[in-house]
Design a protein around this motif. Structure first.
Motif, short mmCIF file in Angstrom:
data_model
loop_
_atom_site.label_atom_id
_atom_site.label_comp_id
_atom_site.label_asym_id
_atom_site.label_seq_id
_atom_site.Cartn_x
_atom_site.Cartn_y
_atom_site.Cartn_z
N ASN A 3 27.95 32.38 37.20
CA ASN A 3 28.15 30.99 36.86
C ASN A 3 28.53 30.26 38.14
O ASN A 3 29.59 30.51 38.72
CB ASN A 3 29.25 30.87 35.79
CG ASN A 3 29.47 29.45 35.33
OD1 ASN A 3 29.64 28.55 36.15
ND2 ASN A 3 29.50 29.26 34.02
N GLU A 4 27.66 29.35 38.57
CA GLU A 4 27.87 28.67 39.85
C GLU A 4 29.17 27.87 39.87
O GLU A 4 29.89 27.85 40.88
CB GLU A 4 26.68 27.75 40.14
CG GLU A 4 26.66 27.25 41.57
CD GLU A 4 25.40 26.47 41.88
OE1 GLU A 4 25.54 25.44 42.57
OE2 GLU A 4 24.31 26.89 41.46
N ALA A 5 29.52 27.23 38.77
CA ALA A 5 30.75 26.44 38.71
C ALA A 5 31.98 27.33 38.86
O ALA A 5 32.94 26.96 39.54
CB ALA A 5 30.81 25.65 37.41
N VAL A 6 31.95 28.50 38.25
CA VAL A 6 33.08 29.43 38.34
C VAL A 6 33.20 29.95 39.77
O VAL A 6 34.30 30.02 40.33
CB VAL A 6 32.90 30.60 37.34
CG1 VAL A 6 33.96 31.67 37.57
CG2 VAL A 6 32.95 30.09 35.92
N ARG A 54 36.05 30.00 44.94
CA ARG A 54 36.01 29.85 46.40
C ARG A 54 36.90 28.70 46.87
O ARG A 54 37.60 28.81 47.87
CB ARG A 54 34.58 29.67 46.89
CG ARG A 54 33.74 30.92 46.74
CD ARG A 54 32.38 30.80 47.42
NE ARG A 54 31.56 31.94 47.11
CZ ARG A 54 31.71 33.16 47.62
NH1 ARG A 54 32.70 33.38 48.47
NH2 ARG A 54 30.91 34.14 47.28
N ASP A 55 36.88 27.59 46.12
CA ASP A 55 37.72 26.44 46.48
C ASP A 55 39.20 26.79 46.38
O ASP A 55 39.99 26.48 47.27
CB ASP A 55 37.38 25.25 45.57
CG ASP A 55 38.16 24.01 45.93
OD1 ASP A 55 38.16 23.63 47.12
OD2 ASP A 55 38.78 23.41 45.02
N LEU A 56 39.59 27.45 45.28
CA LEU A 56 40.99 27.86 45.13
C LEU A 56 41.41 28.84 46.22
O LEU A 56 42.50 28.73 46.77
CB LEU A 56 41.21 28.49 43.75
CG LEU A 56 41.35 27.52 42.59
CD1 LEU A 56 41.34 28.28 41.26
CD2 LEU A 56 42.61 26.71 42.72
N ALA A 57 40.54 29.79 46.52
CA ALA A 57 40.86 30.77 47.56
C ALA A 57 41.06 30.07 48.90
O ALA A 57 42.00 30.38 49.64
CB ALA A 57 39.74 31.81 47.65
N ARG A 58 40.20 29.11 49.22
CA ARG A 58 40.32 28.38 50.48
C ARG A 58 41.62 27.59 50.52
O ARG A 58 42.36 27.64 51.50
CB ARG A 58 39.13 27.43 50.64
CG ARG A 58 39.14 26.62 51.92
CD ARG A 58 38.00 25.62 52.00
NE ARG A 58 37.83 24.81 50.80
CZ ARG A 58 38.62 23.79 50.44
NH1 ARG A 58 39.65 23.46 51.19
NH2 ARG A 58 38.38 23.09 49.35
N ARG A 59 41.94 26.90 49.40
CA ARG A 59 43.17 26.09 49.36
C ARG A 59 44.43 26.93 49.45
O ARG A 59 45.45 26.49 49.95
CB ARG A 59 43.21 25.23 48.10
CG ARG A 59 42.25 24.05 48.18
CD ARG A 59 42.49 23.06 47.07
NE ARG A 59 41.89 23.57 45.84
CZ ARG A 59 42.26 23.18 44.63
NH1 ARG A 59 43.22 22.31 44.47
NH2 ARG A 59 41.67 23.67 43.57
N HIS A 60 44.36 28.15 48.94
CA HIS A 60 45.53 29.05 48.97
C HIS A 60 45.53 29.97 50.18
O HIS A 60 46.44 30.78 50.35
CB HIS A 60 45.59 29.87 47.67
CG HIS A 60 46.01 29.06 46.49
ND1 HIS A 60 47.31 29.00 46.06
CD2 HIS A 60 45.31 28.25 45.66
CE1 HIS A 60 47.38 28.20 45.01
NE2 HIS A 60 46.19 27.73 44.76
N GLY A 61 44.50 29.86 50.99
CA GLY A 61 44.44 30.69 52.20
C GLY A 61 44.31 32.16 51.92
O GLY A 61 44.91 32.99 52.60
N THR A 62 43.54 32.49 50.91
CA THR A 62 43.37 33.89 50.53
C THR A 62 41.90 34.14 50.20
O THR A 62 41.08 33.23 50.22
CB THR A 62 44.28 34.22 49.32
OG1 THR A 62 44.21 35.61 49.06
CG2 THR A 62 43.90 33.47 48.07
#
Length: 82
Positions: free
Chosen positions: A7-10, A15-23
């Motif tokens: 699912n592209e949205a998932v 990826r966005d959350l991982a980038r924002r959390h630095g993980t």
């Protein structure tokens, strides 16, 4: 072991959350699943929440003081004046 997100949205969200959390994506998915699993646990009853306090009180030594009305009046500064 692999997990395929189809699912592209998932995937974008992960990826966005991982980038924002630095993980990494794997870590952010693990954290999300742990948080969801904890929220799904049944809520503790009031008795279960108070059990540690009951245990602590039961372990305290008896002071030998009589907890009558005069005792509470004295604690509140309402002792009879003579």
């Amino acid at each position: 072991m692999g997990l395929s997100i189809k699912n592209e949205a998932v995937e974008t969200l992960a990826r966005d959350l991982a980038r924002r959390h630095g993980t990494g994506v794997t870590e952010i998915i693990r954290l999300a699943l742990v948080e969801k699993a904890e929220r799904d646990l049944p809520e503790k009853t009031l008795w279960e929440k108070l059990a540690p306090i009951h245990a602590e009180l039961a372990a305290m030594p008896n002071s030998g003081l009589q907890a009558d009305r005069a005792f509470y009046d004295e604690l509140n500064g309402e002792a009879e004046r003579q």
